[in-house]
Design an enzyme around this catalytic site. Structure first.
Site, PDB file in Angstrom:
ATOM      1  N   GLU A   1       0.729  -1.198  -0.295  1.00  0.00           N
ATOM      2  CA  GLU A   1       0.114   0.064  -0.063  1.00  0.00           C
ATOM      3  C   GLU A   1       0.837   1.181  -0.092  1.00  0.00           C
ATOM      4  O   GLU A   1       0.495   1.928  -0.738  1.00  0.00           O
ATOM      5  CB  GLU A   1      -0.983  -0.084   1.321  1.00  0.00           C
ATOM      6  CG  GLU A   1      -2.193  -0.749   0.925  1.00  0.00           C
ATOM      7  CD  GLU A   1      -1.906  -2.425   1.255  1.00  0.00           C
ATOM      8  OE1 GLU A   1      -0.872  -2.711   1.752  1.00  0.00           O
ATOM      9  OE2 GLU A   1      -2.808  -3.088   1.045  1.00  0.00           O
TER      10      GLU A   1
ATOM     11  N   HIS B   1     -11.198  -4.708   9.993  1.00  0.00           N
ATOM     12  CA  HIS B   1     -11.679  -4.259   8.917  1.00  0.00           C
ATOM     13  C   HIS B   1     -13.085  -3.238   8.997  1.00  0.00           C
ATOM     14  O   HIS B   1     -13.771  -3.188   8.314  1.00  0.00           O
ATOM     15  CB  HIS B   1     -12.217  -5.448   8.140  1.00  0.00           C
ATOM     16  CG  HIS B   1     -10.970  -6.263   7.251  1.00  0.00           C
ATOM     17  ND1 HIS B   1     -10.224  -7.026   8.040  1.00  0.00           N
ATOM     18  CD2 HIS B   1     -10.615  -6.000   6.043  1.00  0.00           C
ATOM     19  CE1 HIS B   1      -9.436  -7.534   7.171  1.00  0.00           C
ATOM     20  NE2 HIS B   1      -9.733  -7.170   6.087  1.00  0.00           N
TER      21      HIS B   1
END
Ligand code: TPP
Ligand code: MG
Lengths: 326, 330
Positions: A60, A129
């Protein structure tokens, strides 16, 4: 006006921008051959090829940095971070490079990247999440933050963000990709600043953004039907910069404010909107503003606990009744 | 600008000596508190940027680096007066006083900046290379960073992507054996840095970074490889810094014997002695060169920085966001 799902609106914006400008690219994990985790780039790999719709490794910070570096030369990357929880890993490049490069170069360089990412509390995805990170990004000077509450905004905000010379973070909601709504047939650019009055009202203003706009609208309906209270709902689709004038205008009209956020209260949107109300229109208030926020916990897995951790329309209704002394 | 003829070598000797004197003058200005913040100087490593950039095209190829960036900016074509003015925080500085020593920029000369986060420029350089490919130019992207930067995740993540996508980027590792006070063998399992890119299938060399001609010869091959669009290349240059990591570093952690050994391998003296031996210049010529440089620094560069205006406080919020209408078109 065609009705479509939010994911289709995002996909259409990608498609049109890729077609319009050969310097637009899309990059992220599984955005290419797989068509995107939420189908936001479905079919675009086949249409525009692997050089422009790029499947990245799970890196990322570095693929975000790569997009930023490309943007220095005029490439317009739309970077998808699969889930906003993973954006923590890219914060270095977003905050230290994209947001600062124009400033520290004295205006010589700019980083016109779009970073879009789904976040929020969805269906029992657990603590790692379920992040709501908009408050983190809002605090970064040099970065714009927008967050759509419906397909029209999702489409128009992405298109405007691609053309904007500043880095823009688009905060989508994992729960909302199947939400349907009208999107203009012709090309539509949504402003990156300002706010929208989603419902006119006289008695109290409910400020929301992204998913909490829907909680506010539901609460407003019930408050009207069951209690005769007329709520105004203001959709803060732009979180940075926040619409100070729009916030003040609505408070000057209703004299009462409730801010509804899916995130935890500390250092959040609610705190910021309250501060703005204080600074802009304190003497318009008939009562202290109220926040309806998530509990300050990591999001639990258990469905009941998960729902208890975040607000819902009932909590908004209760907050308004308390505010009005009912 | 090749390093082939005697004239080239004299020019590069002059540039390296200029770099040395420029940095020494920065040291003084820092002690006098004219320069603030962190200041990382380049003495000892001059052959690195000069050797590589002689094989490349300064002002045409894109260069990006870390915080030890003064000489990289100048070698790309940035006016040393604008560099000194930036260190003084002046409006005439190459970043208008908004950057400082660690954030020099000269986009006109394709110097894409100095960045303070160790390892930050790795992916930025790869992105610049991606843009070059998309725009069909002949440029290459060149990234200079230190040895300790290779322990960042961005190093590994970016080497993987650069190789996977065959990006035209040259990574130059200036291995000065230290990351601040930690010697490389105390921080890094594999001391030879060129070996670390083997796992990413990137061609790599290790070169004597004190010998500008050796650096140049190796860089010719590296640059040709990258320019021919054969993918990335990695150069490890073995070098040494003659001062502390920054001005706030005592340098006490380095063995004196090690310092003495490297001071006998001064890149400027190595090239000078070669030119003297070849009969291309005398010690007097060298002395004259040095005097001219000192004169230019003292009588042109420093006074320019001293006399330049400060940025205006009214402009404090300028450059945070775009001042065009690109974000307000809707
Ligand atoms: C992400 C990050 N961590 C730590 C630092 C502090 N720091 C600055 S320079 C440096 C050492 C880097 O050494 P190297 O990459 O070998 O470059 P050199 O200074 O030797 O040229 C460290 C630890 C930083 N600037 N950024
Ligand atoms: Mg080092």
């Amino acid at each position: 006006m065609a009705e479509m799902a939010l994911w289709e609106a995002v996909r259409r914006a990608h498609d049109e921008e890729l077609a319009r400008d050969p310097m637009v690219i899309v990059m992220g994990e599984d955005v290419g051959l797989a068509g995107g985790t939420y189908k936001a780039t479905l079919g675009l790999y086949e249409k525009y090829g692997p050089e422009r719709v790029i499947d990245t490794p799970i890196s990322e910070n570095s693929f975000t940095g790569l997009g930023i570096g490309a943007s220095f030369l005029g490439v317009r990357p739309i970077i998808e971070i699969m889930s906003v929880n993973f954006a923590w890993l890219a914060l270095d490049q977003i905050a230290n490079t994209a947001a600062k490069v124009r400033y520290m170069s004295g205006g010589q360089l700019q980083a016109p990247v779009v970073i879009r990412s789904p976040g929020g509390v969805a269906h029992q995805l657990g603590a790692q999440h379920s992040a709501r990170m908009e408050k983190v990004f809002m605090g970064i000077a040099g970065l714009r933050v927008v967050t759509p509450s419906n397909p029209r905004q999702a489409y128009g905000l992405l298109k405007s963000a691609v053309r904007c010379n500043d880095p823009v973070f688009i905060n989508e909601h994992e729960y909302m990709y199947n939400l349907r709504g009208e999107v203009p047939d012709e090309e539509y650019l949504h402003p990156l600043e300002g706010s929208e009055v989603a419902r006119e009202g006289r008695d109290v203003t409910l400020f929301g953004y992204n998913i909490s706009v829907h909680w506010c609208l539901k609460a407003a309906e019930r408050l009207a039907a069951e209690h005769g209270i007329d709520c105004e709902v203001v959709d803060l689709y732009a979180l940075s910069p926040l619409d100070r004038a729009g916030i003040a205008r609505s408070v000057a009209k209703t004299h009462r404010a409730v801010i509804v956020e899916e995130a935890e209260a500390p250092c959040g949107v609610g705190a910021e909107v309250m501060a703005i109300i204080n600074e802009e229109c304190f003497y318009e208030l008939d009562a202290p503003p109220v926040r309806v926020s998530a509990r300050n916990v990591p999001i639990p897995y258990n469905r009941t606990l998960e729902r208890a951790a975040i607000p819902d329309p009932d909590e908004v209704v209760a907050a308004v009744l308390r505010l009005l002394g009912r | 600008m090749p390093l082939e003829t005697i004239e080239d070598k004299k020019r590069v000797l002059r540039e390296m000596l200029f770099a040395r004197r420029f940095e020494e003058r920065c040291y003084e200005a820092y002690v006098e508190r004219k320069i603030g913040g962190f200041l990382h100087l380049y003495p000892g490593q001059e052959a690195c940027v000069h050797g590589v950039m002689e094989a490349a095209r300064p002002g045409f190829d894109y260069v990006i680096t870390g915080y030890r960036d003064h000489i990289h900016a100048i070698k790309c074509g940035c006016d040393p007066k604008a560099v000194m003015a930036e260190l003084y925080g002046k409006a005439t500085g190459c970043s208008r006083g908004y950057g400082g020593s660690m954030h020099l920029f000269d986009v006109e000369h394709r110097f894409m900046g100095g960045y303070a986060l160790v390892g930050g420029p790795f992916p930025l350089a790869a992105g610049i290379a991606k843009a070059i490919l998309m725009q069909g130019g002949e440029e290459i992207s060149i990234c200079f960073l230190g040895d300790a930067a290779n322990n960042q995740g961005t190093f590994h993540e970016t080497m993987n992507m650069a190789s996977l996508w065959k990006l035209p980027v040259l990574y130059v590792c200036e291995n000065n054996l230290y990351g601040i006070g930690t010697r490389i063998d105390r921080s890094t399992a594999v001391v030879d840095q060129y070996k670390r890119v083997c796992g990413y299938n990137i061609p790599a060399v290790q070169v004597d970074g004190q010998d500008v001609e050796a650096v140049y010869e190796a860089a010719k091959e590296a640059v040709a490889h990258v320019r021919a669009r054969k993918g990335p290349y990695f150069m490890e240059l073995l070098t040494y810094r003659y001062r502390g990591h920054s001005m706030s570093d005592s340098n006490a952690y380095r063995p004196k014997e090690e310092e003495r050994k490297w001071s006998r391998r001064d890149p400027i003296i190595i090239l000078r002695d070669r030119l003297v031996e070849a009969g291309a210049m005398t010690h007097d010529d060298y002395k004259r060169m040095d005097d001219e440089i000192l004169d230019e620094i003292e009588n042109e560069i420093v006074p320019f920085a001293e006399r330049s205006p400060e940025p205006r406080v009214e402009d404090l919020e300028r450059y945070v966001l775009a001042d065009d209408d690109s974000c307000r078109r809707a």
